[in-house]
Design a protein around this motif. Structure first.
Motif, PDB file in Angstrom:
ATOM      1  N   UNK A 168      86.912 -19.467 -51.508  1.00  0.00           N
ATOM      2  CA  UNK A 168      87.526 -18.594 -50.501  1.00  0.00           C
ATOM      3  C   UNK A 168      88.954 -18.228 -50.901  1.00  0.00           C
ATOM      4  N   UNK A 169      89.693 -19.219 -51.409  1.00  0.00           N
ATOM      5  CA  UNK A 169      91.070 -18.949 -51.837  1.00  0.00           C
ATOM      6  C   UNK A 169      91.085 -17.950 -52.993  1.00  0.00           C
ATOM      7  N   UNK A 170      90.163 -18.138 -53.941  1.00  0.00           N
ATOM      8  CA  UNK A 170      90.126 -17.239 -55.099  1.00  0.00           C
ATOM      9  C   UNK A 170      89.703 -15.823 -54.702  1.00  0.00           C
ATOM     10  N   UNK A 171      88.814 -15.729 -53.701  1.00  0.00           N
ATOM     11  CA  UNK A 171      88.332 -14.419 -53.267  1.00  0.00           C
ATOM     12  C   UNK A 171      89.288 -13.754 -52.277  1.00  0.00           C
ATOM     13  N   UNK A 172      90.292 -14.505 -51.845  1.00  0.00           N
ATOM     14  CA  UNK A 172      91.224 -13.957 -50.866  1.00  0.00           C
ATOM     15  C   UNK A 172      90.687 -13.955 -49.458  1.00  0.00           C
TER      16      UNK A 172
ATOM     17  N   UNK B 160      85.240 -23.000 -40.981  1.00  0.00           N
ATOM     18  CA  UNK B 160      83.830 -22.629 -40.837  1.00  0.00           C
ATOM     19  C   UNK B 160      83.637 -21.124 -40.984  1.00  0.00           C
ATOM     20  N   UNK B 161      84.557 -20.336 -40.401  1.00  0.00           N
ATOM     21  CA  UNK B 161      84.437 -18.890 -40.500  1.00  0.00           C
ATOM     22  C   UNK B 161      84.656 -18.419 -41.935  1.00  0.00           C
ATOM     23  N   UNK B 162      85.608 -19.038 -42.634  1.00  0.00           N
ATOM     24  CA  UNK B 162      85.818 -18.709 -44.038  1.00  0.00           C
ATOM     25  C   UNK B 162      84.567 -19.012 -44.860  1.00  0.00           C
ATOM     26  N   UNK B 163      83.956 -20.154 -44.571  1.00  0.00           N
ATOM     27  CA  UNK B 163      82.720 -20.521 -45.274  1.00  0.00           C
ATOM     28  C   UNK B 163      81.627 -19.492 -45.026  1.00  0.00           C
ATOM     29  N   UNK B 164      81.483 -19.076 -43.760  1.00  0.00           N
ATOM     30  CA  UNK B 164      80.444 -18.087 -43.436  1.00  0.00           C
ATOM     31  C   UNK B 164      80.686 -16.772 -44.170  1.00  0.00           C
ATOM     32  N   UNK B 165      81.952 -16.342 -44.229  1.00  0.00           N
ATOM     33  CA  UNK B 165      82.253 -15.072 -44.890  1.00  0.00           C
ATOM     34  C   UNK B 165      81.958 -15.148 -46.387  1.00  0.00           C
ATOM     35  N   UNK B 166      82.324 -16.276 -47.019  1.00  0.00           N
ATOM     36  CA  UNK B 166      82.038 -16.452 -48.440  1.00  0.00           C
ATOM     37  C   UNK B 166      80.530 -16.465 -48.672  1.00  0.00           C
TER      38      UNK B 166
ATOM     39  N   UNK C 109      78.222 -15.118 -46.755  1.00  0.00           N
ATOM     40  CA  UNK C 109      77.684 -13.774 -46.513  1.00  0.00           C
ATOM     41  C   UNK C 109      77.821 -12.911 -47.763  1.00  0.00           C
ATOM     42  N   UNK C 110      78.990 -12.977 -48.399  1.00  0.00           N
ATOM     43  CA  UNK C 110      79.206 -12.192 -49.612  1.00  0.00           C
ATOM     44  C   UNK C 110      78.275 -12.647 -50.732  1.00  0.00           C
ATOM     45  N   UNK C 111      78.058 -13.950 -50.827  1.00  0.00           N
ATOM     46  CA  UNK C 111      77.193 -14.497 -51.881  1.00  0.00           C
ATOM     47  C   UNK C 111      75.735 -14.124 -51.657  1.00  0.00           C
ATOM     48  N   UNK C 112      75.328 -14.054 -50.379  1.00  0.00           N
ATOM     49  CA  UNK C 112      73.914 -13.815 -50.067  1.00  0.00           C
ATOM     50  C   UNK C 112      73.520 -12.358 -49.972  1.00  0.00           C
ATOM     51  N   UNK C 113      74.431 -11.439 -50.301  1.00  0.00           N
ATOM     52  CA  UNK C 113      74.121 -10.013 -50.180  1.00  0.00           C
ATOM     53  C   UNK C 113      73.021  -9.550 -51.132  1.00  0.00           C
TER      54      UNK C 113
END
Length: 659
Positions: free
Chosen positions: A125-129, A174-180, A182-186
């Protein structure tokens, strides 16, 4: 004399100061690493480790690891259990909830892996901003009209006690995890062919002839030696490791104890009834008697409607509906017809469906309804037996309700008074024993329990206070823990540190586990021998005639359904049965764990009903959503597994002093 402020403002010295502190910080990072977890990991037992994400720290052989310790494990356990729950069919999950075995869904390795996944996802998450701040979460809560009280309650239920900001921080993570994720599962998608294939596997109906070999029947035949038990214990240390254990002394006062002591007199009951009319006011209500035919899920209602409709006139003339129901059952087997009387029903009662209540509202006295189809229960004939206007019923009718309300009222007053007294007294007491004497209650002892366990023997569950209780020190007296039904004070009176037990300590558990494993092998070998004989030409029924669970024929079932006679589903049967046809034979473990099956079933497919293409068309949109979600989870799990491999995720056996 120079001050720091002077040094910062001096043109040349300012550069020296910056250079000096820059080198100092770099040296500090090089030696210690730059990860909070790397410090936290040195407290208590370490369960796992993964490479520090700070390049400088990795160069130091003593600071290259981030450790996963007890605190991190505790935070990760709930998420690990939830992740396992999502993978279980509803009936399996319900079984485990009923058995209170949800914690057994996850091993120490599962929880450590979940903790590592969270750390690694935070790094990505940190690396992806990707960043979710507490201000963003608080703003969302404000827009959702959450009150401070509701927020505190949510934090307490999540195990954070009064630490609301810690709870908000966890929501951010938790929200950061979900966003990461979501991007991975596209990348996930599914073709029409894939969807139909998966739908077919889930909706084909199979009927089996089946016999089974439960593992429990083979345990008495297993022979084990002390040497084998020692070797098994040595090879499975994690499985038998004793966690931090403790015993509590406790004092408790329950609301029920106070209620039981309240014995109201007739004048007190009358006075309470007269003084609280609003509490006992009831809506207009109706009582009815009914004849009904229960319906199984998805069963057609037409036969029951036809049967009861044909007896409507006879029912109107008959005053004994109980006898009529028995007569209908006798004349029309296998249909079961029942009689019952309802409680007082209002238009918003939850005991019956809206369809039922709407029909009841239209009935005049003594009139019998036409058959009423209640989709939640069955088909009814209804007749009104009594009506009551809106208002306060006579005391004689609701006397027990008034007595209960009076006792609750008095007990609640006493409960609050006792809480104040006990809260003040516990602060003055040196021990639980002196506290118990001061408040006139008995102190008792619990059996040993894991330090992290919030189910206190003899007392109950303290999920919301689990962290507070776990952090109590030896011989430390707790504050008064207030629950809606109980007041409790605790004292830790004995502690045993986590350790690997000797065989003498764990002999019963080790022997049971080893016997169980070997019994699985014996049951499997027996079932395989039977199947081999059948596939070699032996008669199916004759070969399985002596099975512990004798030959039976199932109802039509899907691949994931529980087999009624086994009390459990077949394990991994969907992947095993991709090419089965009518007449196929096989052997499959059954139960809820592939590692510990309840037994082995030998089966033959007698009928196979394919999935309906029209139903697929109707269900496709929802099925596609569910299927893609499962695929998405698979992609994310593979991605996390790659991250763990790259970080050299390792379970810790022993941590050197240098680490």
């Amino acid at each position: 004399m120079f001050r720091l402020q002077d040094m910062r403002s001096h043109k040349h010295l300012g550069l020296v100061v910056k250079l000096f502190f820059g080198l100092l910080i770099v040296s500090f990072v090089f030696f210690y690493g730059w990860s909070q977890s790397s410090f936290e990991g040195h407290r208590g037992v370490k369960f796992a480790k993964l490479l520090n994400d700070n390049p400088l720290a990795r160069l130091n052989p003593f600071r290259r690891w981030t450790y996963i310790d007890q605190n991190v494990m505790t935070e990760a356990k709930e998420s690990a259990v939830l992740n396992k729950e999502r993978l279980l069919p509803p009936e399996w999950l319900q079984f485990l909830q009923n058995q209170r075995n949800l914690d057994q869904l996850v091993s120490t390795r599962d929880v450590a892996r979940q903790a590592a996944d969270q750390i690694l996802t935070d790094r990505v998450a940190r690396k992806m901003g990707v960043q979710v701040t507490s201000d963003m979460v608080i703003d969302l809560m404000k827009r959702s009209n959450l009150t401070d009280e509701q927020l505190r309650d949510m934090a307490a239920r999540a195990g954070y006690g009064n630490e609301v900001m810690q709870y908000i921080d966890s929501l951010c993570r938790n929200q950061e995890t979900r966003e990461v994720e979501e991007l991975t599962g596209l990348v996930t998608h599914a073709s029409l062919f894939e969807l139909w294939q998966e739908y077919s596997l889930g909706h084909e109906k199979l009927t089996f002839e089946m016999a089974a070999y439960p593992t429990v029947g083979y345990e008495p035949d297993v022979k084990v030696t002390d040497k084998e038990l020692e070797d098994y214990l040595a090879a499975h240390r994690e499985k038998f490791r004793v966690p931090d254990m403790r015993r509590y002394a406790y004092v408790k006062l329950t609301m029920q104890e106070l209620k039981d002591k309240v014995q109201p007199t007739d004048p007190q009951i009358q006075a309470y009834y007269d003084g609280h009319p609003a509490e006992f006011r009831e809506k207009a209500s109706t009582r009815a008697e009914e004849i009904f035919v229960p319906l199984a899920a998805d069963a057609p209602s037409t036969p029951a409607v036809t049967l009861l409709g044909s007896f409507q006139v006879q029912a109107a003339a008959n005053r004994n509906w109980r006898a009529l129901a028995d007569e209908l059952t006798r004349l029309h087997p296998p249909t079961k017809v029942y009689y019952s009387q309802t409680n007082w029903l209002t238009p918003d009662s939850t005991e019956r469906s809206k369809v039922y209540l709407d029909r009841l509202a239209t009935l005049t006295d003594d009139r019998v309804s036409t058959p009423v189809v209640d989709p939640t229960r069955g088909v009814y004939l209804i007749r009104v037996t009594d009506r009551r206007k809106e208002g306060v019923p006579p005391l004689a009718e609701i006397r027990n309700k008034v007595i209960e309300a009076y006792k609750n009222s008095i007990a609640n007053e006493q409960f609050e008074a006792k809480y104040t007294q006990m809260r003040d007294e516990v602060k003055r007491s040196a021990s639980l024993r002196t506290f118990a004497q001061a408040v006139g209650l008995r102190d008792e002892l619990t059996t040993s329990v894991a330090r992290s366990d919030y189910n206190i023997p003899g007392v109950g569950s303290f999920y919301e206070d689990a962290t507070y209780i776990s952090n109590l020190g030896l011989h430390e007296l707790s504050d008064i823990i207030k629950r809606p039904d109980m007041l409790v004070a605790l004292e830790v009176i004995e502690e045993v540190k986590a350790h690997d037990p000797t065989l003498a300590e764990a002999r019963a558990q080790v022997e049971k586990a080893l016997r169980g494993e070997r019994a699985v092998g014996l049951a499997k070998a027996t079932a395989e021998a039977k199947l081999k004989a059948i596939q070699g030409g032996a008669d199916f029924s004759a070969t399985l005639a002596g099975a512990p669970k004798p030959l039976f024929t199932t109802e039509p079932v899907t691949r994931m359904d529980t087999i009624q006679n086994l009390g459990a589903p077949l394990i991994n049967f969907a992947s095993q049965s991709l090419s089965v046809v009518q007449g196929s034979t096989g052997i499959t473990p059954y139960g809820y764990s592939a590692d510990n099956p309840q037994g082995y079933a030998v089966w033959k497919v007698t009928t196979l009903e394919p999935a309906d293409i029209n139903e697929f068309a109707r269900d496709r949109q929802k099925f596609e959503q569910d299927y893609v979600q499962i695929q998405r989870l698979a992609v994310i799990n593979e991605w996390l597994a790659d991250l763990r491999r790259q970080a050299d995720f390792t379970m810790v056996e022993k941590v050197d002093e240098g680490e």
